[in-house]
Design a protein around this motif. Structure first.
Motif, mmCIF file in Angstrom:
data_model
loop_
_atom_site.group_PDB
_atom_site.id
_atom_site.type_symbol
_atom_site.label_atom_id
_atom_site.label_comp_id
_atom_site.label_asym_id
_atom_site.label_seq_id
_atom_site.Cartn_x
_atom_site.Cartn_y
_atom_site.Cartn_z
ATOM 1 N N ASP A 3 20.329 -7.623 30.185
ATOM 2 C CA ASP A 3 19.942 -6.741 29.081
ATOM 3 C C ASP A 3 20.094 -5.267 29.454
ATOM 4 O OD1 ASP A 3 19.323 -8.983 27.637
ATOM 5 O OD2 ASP A 3 17.177 -8.917 28.096
ATOM 6 N N LYS A 4 20.076 -4.983 30.755
ATOM 7 C CA LYS A 4 20.205 -3.599 31.235
ATOM 8 C C LYS A 4 21.633 -3.276 31.666
ATOM 9 C CE LYS A 4 15.687 -3.045 30.991
ATOM 10 N NZ LYS A 4 15.045 -2.093 30.038
ATOM 11 N N ASN A 5 22.319 -4.300 32.157
ATOM 12 C CA ASN A 5 23.660 -4.067 32.702
ATOM 13 C C ASN A 5 24.594 -5.172 32.203
ATOM 14 O OD1 ASN A 5 25.952 -3.596 34.240
ATOM 15 N ND2 ASN A 5 24.792 -3.066 36.090
ATOM 16 N N PRO A 6 25.540 -4.860 31.310
ATOM 17 C CA PRO A 6 26.436 -5.880 30.739
ATOM 18 C C PRO A 6 27.577 -6.315 31.657
ATOM 19 C CG PRO A 6 26.961 -3.734 29.829
ATOM 20 C CD PRO A 6 25.766 -3.528 30.703
ATOM 21 N N ASP A 7 27.683 -5.701 32.831
ATOM 22 C CA ASP A 7 28.770 -6.029 33.755
ATOM 23 C C ASP A 7 28.648 -7.492 34.200
ATOM 24 O OD1 ASP A 7 30.864 -5.964 35.495
ATOM 25 O OD2 ASP A 7 29.747 -4.993 37.114
ATOM 26 N N PRO A 8 29.721 -8.317 34.041
ATOM 27 C CA PRO A 8 29.672 -9.741 34.443
ATOM 28 C C PRO A 8 29.310 -9.939 35.915
ATOM 29 C CG PRO A 8 31.608 -9.314 33.101
ATOM 30 C CD PRO A 8 31.007 -7.970 33.411
ATOM 31 N N GLU A 9 29.814 -9.087 36.777
ATOM 32 C CA GLU A 9 29.492 -9.202 38.195
ATOM 33 C C GLU A 9 28.019 -8.944 38.447
ATOM 34 O OE1 GLU A 9 31.435 -10.317 40.566
ATOM 35 O OE2 GLU A 9 33.029 -10.621 39.086
ATOM 36 N N SER A 10 27.485 -7.987 37.691
ATOM 37 C CA SER A 10 26.059 -7.678 37.819
ATOM 38 C C SER A 10 25.209 -8.853 37.354
ATOM 39 C CB SER A 10 25.727 -6.430 37.006
ATOM 40 O OG SER A 10 24.372 -6.065 37.180
ATOM 41 N N LYS A 11 25.697 -9.555 36.318
ATOM 42 C CA LYS A 11 24.983 -10.737 35.820
ATOM 43 C C LYS A 11 24.950 -11.834 36.876
ATOM 44 C CE LYS A 11 25.022 -14.109 32.061
ATOM 45 N NZ LYS A 11 25.720 -14.560 30.816
ATOM 46 N N LYS A 12 26.078 -12.067 37.558
ATOM 47 C CA LYS A 12 26.131 -13.068 38.624
ATOM 48 C C LYS A 12 25.180 -12.721 39.753
ATOM 49 C CE LYS A 12 30.952 -14.399 37.769
ATOM 50 N NZ LYS A 12 32.324 -14.439 38.338
ATOM 51 N N LEU A 13 25.141 -11.409 40.080
ATOM 52 C CA LEU A 13 24.249 -10.969 41.159
ATOM 53 C C LEU A 13 22.797 -11.154 40.771
ATOM 54 C CD1 LEU A 13 23.858 -9.673 43.909
ATOM 55 C CD2 LEU A 13 24.055 -7.412 42.805
ATOM 56 N N PHE A 14 22.473 -10.928 39.499
ATOM 57 C CA PHE A 14 21.094 -11.090 39.041
ATOM 58 C C PHE A 14 20.637 -12.543 39.171
ATOM 59 C CE2 PHE A 14 18.061 -12.148 35.664
ATOM 60 C CZ PHE A 14 17.012 -11.330 36.048
ATOM 61 N N VAL A 15 21.535 -13.481 38.873
ATOM 62 C CA VAL A 15 21.202 -14.902 39.014
ATOM 63 C C VAL A 15 20.834 -15.215 40.458
ATOM 64 C CG1 VAL A 15 22.101 -17.255 38.860
ATOM 65 C CG2 VAL A 15 22.617 -15.612 37.048
ATOM 66 N N LYS A 16 21.583 -14.665 41.403
ATOM 67 C CA LYS A 16 21.291 -14.874 42.821
ATOM 68 C C LYS A 16 19.959 -14.238 43.204
ATOM 69 C CE LYS A 16 26.105 -15.172 44.394
ATOM 70 N NZ LYS A 16 27.106 -14.607 45.329
ATOM 71 N N ILE A 17 19.722 -13.026 42.681
ATOM 72 C CA ILE A 17 18.470 -12.323 42.995
ATOM 73 C C ILE A 17 17.270 -13.099 42.454
ATOM 74 C CG2 ILE A 17 17.146 -10.234 42.473
ATOM 75 C CD1 ILE A 17 19.849 -8.720 42.477
ATOM 76 N N ALA A 18 17.393 -13.591 41.223
ATOM 77 C CA ALA A 18 16.300 -14.355 40.616
ATOM 78 C C ALA A 18 16.022 -15.633 41.408
ATOM 79 C CB ALA A 18 16.644 -14.682 39.167
ATOM 80 N N ASN A 19 17.091 -16.292 41.872
ATOM 81 C CA ASN A 19 16.926 -17.508 42.672
ATOM 82 C C ASN A 19 16.242 -17.203 43.995
ATOM 83 O OD1 ASN A 19 17.539 -20.357 43.427
ATOM 84 N ND2 ASN A 19 18.844 -19.354 44.948
ATOM 85 N N ALA A 20 16.643 -16.108 44.633
ATOM 86 C CA ALA A 20 16.023 -15.710 45.900
ATOM 87 C C ALA A 20 14.549 -15.406 45.710
ATOM 88 C CB ALA A 20 16.752 -14.501 46.470
ATOM 89 N N TYR A 21 14.217 -14.759 44.599
ATOM 90 C CA TYR A 21 12.816 -14.428 44.329
ATOM 91 C C TYR A 21 11.985 -15.686 44.097
ATOM 92 C CZ TYR A 21 8.688 -12.551 42.022
ATOM 93 O OH TYR A 21 7.386 -12.253 41.680
ATOM 94 N N GLU A 22 12.547 -16.663 43.374
ATOM 95 C CA GLU A 22 11.838 -17.919 43.135
ATOM 96 C C GLU A 22 11.512 -18.618 44.450
ATOM 97 O OE1 GLU A 22 10.650 -19.382 40.370
ATOM 98 O OE2 GLU A 22 11.163 -17.546 39.285
ATOM 99 N N ILE A 23 12.402 -18.494 45.417
ATOM 100 C CA ILE A 23 12.202 -19.139 46.716
ATOM 101 C C ILE A 23 11.163 -18.405 47.542
ATOM 102 C CG2 ILE A 23 13.325 -19.639 48.935
ATOM 103 C CD1 ILE A 23 15.870 -20.223 47.283
#
Length: 299
Positions: A63-83
């Protein structure tokens, strides 16, 4: 031979599984380090991890950054945070970092933590019963088929086939065949008419499967309890005389004979054994003494 082949197969399967498994750490955040993704050290506390995640989410959230690469990175960050936000999974991740060689142990802990609580134990039990029952049925079919093939090669079975062929043909044999082997189709048809009872390799039955027996367990237990109560009331309270079937049961139990063995005994011998009242201690001792004397006499 079969055991050796099974061992080789298991070893090969484990080797393939080991090659397919990711490294212990990689099952959490793929090839990345969960701490590096959040920009914190391994000694960071829960508050620091939470702040780092919120800071990165403001930068890389779709919602803040429409860049596709940024979206992929956010998925990784969210997964790391869940762990890392959960103490239990973070402890498992730290252990995997310290002991990367324990691949199977770390993988088991990871999948148990993520999927174990989501699986209904009842579904697991049903699935396990179905798998075990399927293997049990296949094993019964295999053993029965092998036993039947062995029996069909014996002279006794071939004689039964010839006798059945004579019975079906009214005692008239085919002169053209003479003593030659009978037609394969005729042999197969006659074989199907013969009921073969082979001890240790009974015909496969759905009623003997673990899943069916488990479903019928309440009924089976209730039936056993009812039988015990009836037995106690009839013979312990009312002191009634044993019926023929119950006397046969007591005799068979005293002799420790399986039901199928008892059925194969001729009626005259059954009568003699039941009349001896072997369920009474003195009678059983006298019977055993007679059997020992008979055995010595035969020697």
């Amino acid at each position: 031979m079969a055991l050796s082949m099974l061992s080789s197969l298991l070893f090969s399967s484990l080797l393939i599984l080991l090659l397919l498994l990711k490294p212990s750490v990689a099952i959490y955040c793929d090839e990345d380090d969960c701490y590096d993704l959040l920009g914190v050290t391994q000694s960071a506390n829960a508050s620091e991890i939470k702040k780092a995640y919120y800071k990165l989410s403001l930068k890389h959230h779709p919602d803040k950054n429409p860049d596709p690469e940024s979206k992929k990175l956010f998925v990784k960050i969210a997964n790391a945070y869940e762990i890392l936000k959960d103490e239990a999974t973070r402890e498992q991740y730290d252990y995997a970092i310290a002991h990367p060689e324990e691949v199977f142990y770390n993988a088991a802990r990871y999948y148990h933590a993520y999927y174990g609580h989501k699986t209904d134990p009842r579904a697991v039990l049903v699935g396990l019963l179905l798998v075990v029952s399927a293997l049990q049925y296949l094993n019964q079919c295999s053993r029965y088929s092998q036993a039947i093939n062995m029996v069909k090669k014996t002279p006794a079975f071939k004689n039964k086939l010839k006798a059945l062929e004579l019975e079906r043909s009214g005692g008239v044999t085919n002169k053209k065949k003479g003593h030659k082997q009978m037609d394969k189709k005729v042999e197969e048809d006659l074989s199907n008419e013969l009921e073969l009872q082979i001890q240790g390799a009974e015909k496969p039955s759905m009623w003997n499967l673990f899943a069916v027996q488990f479903l019928l367990l309440p009924y089976t237990l209730g039936k056993i309890l009812y039988w015990q109560l009836c037995w106690f009331w009839r013979y312990q309270i009312k002191k009634a005389s044993y019926t023929w079937d119950d006397a046969c049961y007591l005799t068979r139990t005293c002799l420790k004979l399986p039901p199928e063995h008892w059925e194969n005994i001729n009626d005259q011998m059954k009568d003699d054994l039941v009349l001896k009242r072997l369920w009474e201690k003195n009678n059983m001792e006298n019977y055993l003494a007679e059997m020992r004397k008979e055995s010595k006499r035969r020697r």
